[in-house]
Design an enzyme around this catalytic site. Structure first.
Site, mmCIF file in Angstrom:
data_model
loop_
_atom_site.group_PDB
_atom_site.id
_atom_site.type_symbol
_atom_site.label_atom_id
_atom_site.label_comp_id
_atom_site.label_asym_id
_atom_site.label_seq_id
_atom_site.Cartn_x
_atom_site.Cartn_y
_atom_site.Cartn_z
ATOM 1 N N LYS A 1 0.835 -1.200 0.000
ATOM 2 C CA LYS A 1 0.000 0.000 0.000
ATOM 3 C C LYS A 1 0.883 1.268 0.000
ATOM 4 C CE LYS A 1 -3.826 -2.297 2.493
ATOM 5 N NZ LYS A 1 -4.716 -2.198 3.675
ATOM 6 N N GLU B 1 -10.057 -10.141 -7.144
ATOM 7 C CA GLU B 1 -9.037 -9.094 -7.030
ATOM 8 C C GLU B 1 -7.965 -9.206 -8.122
ATOM 9 O OE1 GLU B 1 -9.463 -8.766 -2.150
ATOM 10 O OE2 GLU B 1 -7.641 -9.614 -3.008
HETATM 11 P P1 IDP Z 1 -7.800 -7.118 5.506
HETATM 12 O O1 IDP Z 1 -7.006 -6.057 4.757
HETATM 13 O O2 IDP Z 1 -7.025 -7.687 6.667
HETATM 14 O O3 IDP Z 1 -8.367 -8.183 4.606
HETATM 15 P P2 IDP Z 1 -10.450 -5.883 5.618
HETATM 16 O O4 IDP Z 1 -11.474 -6.124 6.674
HETATM 17 O O5 IDP Z 1 -10.698 -6.438 4.254
HETATM 18 O O6 IDP Z 1 -9.036 -6.363 6.204
HETATM 19 O O7 IDP Z 1 -10.266 -4.302 5.538
HETATM 20 C C1 IDP Z 1 -9.628 -3.674 4.451
HETATM 21 C C2 IDP Z 1 -8.730 -2.556 4.987
HETATM 22 O O8 IDP Z 1 -9.525 -1.558 5.646
HETATM 23 C C3 IDP Z 1 -7.725 -2.992 6.062
HETATM 24 O O9 IDP Z 1 -6.551 -3.576 5.530
HETATM 25 C C4 IDP Z 1 -7.445 -1.687 6.768
HETATM 26 O O10 IDP Z 1 -6.545 -0.855 6.032
HETATM 27 C C5 IDP Z 1 -8.829 -1.035 6.769
HETATM 28 N N1 IDP Z 1 -9.610 -1.392 7.987
HETATM 29 C C6 IDP Z 1 -10.274 -2.553 8.217
HETATM 30 N N2 IDP Z 1 -10.921 -2.548 9.399
HETATM 31 C C7 IDP Z 1 -10.666 -1.330 9.935
HETATM 32 C C8 IDP Z 1 -11.086 -0.702 11.179
HETATM 33 O O11 IDP Z 1 -11.819 -1.268 12.002
HETATM 34 N N3 IDP Z 1 -10.625 0.564 11.383
HETATM 35 C C9 IDP Z 1 -9.828 1.216 10.490
HETATM 36 N N4 IDP Z 1 -9.418 0.674 9.321
HETATM 37 C C10 IDP Z 1 -9.828 -0.592 9.035
#
Ligand code: IDP
Ligand code: MG
Length: 166
Positions: free
Chosen positions: A10, A135
């Site tokens: 990222k 993706e």
């Molecule tokens: P992942 O990247 O571990 O698969 P996802 O739930 O798909 O997690 O969330 C995508 C992205 O959104 C995360 O990598 C992170 O950057 C952000 N994110 C996810 N949950 C939260 C949260 O509760 N607070 C702030 N940012 C979050």
């Protein structure tokens, strides 16, 4: 069973010059890297990638983050391929929340939570096979990947305009 997974370094990872460190950590998996490129992420690409996050309170910040508005306007996108690729990569990445992630995981070592509440966690990795397929097809054209990741067909594209070298 061989499978493929999408990995994104990222914008925070690129801004912090973590590319080498992240690739070194990923090489521990002994998986094959079969595609890689640097991408300037459009809003459309960001929104399609994070479509499952649309209802989250931090959604707009997340879109700006992945577009590079807080760091550099670029992401490094890669496809890794091999046995158990999805879980092997997720393991090295660590938990989504960098404060909860194992300290020696990529997210645990290099991630942070911003004052705006977004997890700047350096790396994205697909969570399951369905997400990986969606993706990889979103980020890559078939010819950008050196293995036949998914079935393809020949489509007539001559009528579309595209930018070419002069
Ligand atoms: P992942 O990247 O571990 O698969 P996802 O739930 O798909 O997690 O969330 C995508 C992205 O959104 C995360 O990598 C992170 O950057 C952000 N994110 C996810 N949950 C939260 C949260 O509760 N607070 C702030 N940012 C979050
Ligand atoms: Mg996810």
């Amino acid at each position: 069973m061989k499978e493929q997974t999408l990995i994104l370094i990222k914008p925070d990872g690129l801004k912090k010059s973590l590319t080498g460190n992240v690739l070194t950590r990923l090489s521990e998996t002994k998986l094959d890297i079969v595609a890689a490129k640097i991408v300037k992420v459009s809003r459309k690409l960001a929104e399609t990638h994070y479509r499952h996050m649309k209802k989250k309170p931090f959604y707009e910040e997340l879109i700006r983050y992945i577009m590079g508005e807080y760091h550099k306007r670029k992401v490094m996108a890669m496809v890794y391929w091999g046995d158990g690729a999805i879980s092997k990569v997720r393991e090295i990445c660590g938990s989504t929340d960098p404060e909860e992630a194992d300290a020696v995981s990529i997210r645990g070592a290099y991630g942070r939570i911003t004052t705006k509440g977004v997890y700047e966690n350096v790396i994205h990795a697909s969570t399951n096979r369905e997400e990986a397929e969606r993706e990889i097809k979103l980020w890559f054209e078939p010819d950008e990947i050196i293995v036949d990741a998914y079935p393809t067909k020949i489509a007539e594209t001559a009528r579309h305009k595209k930018r070419v070298w002069i």
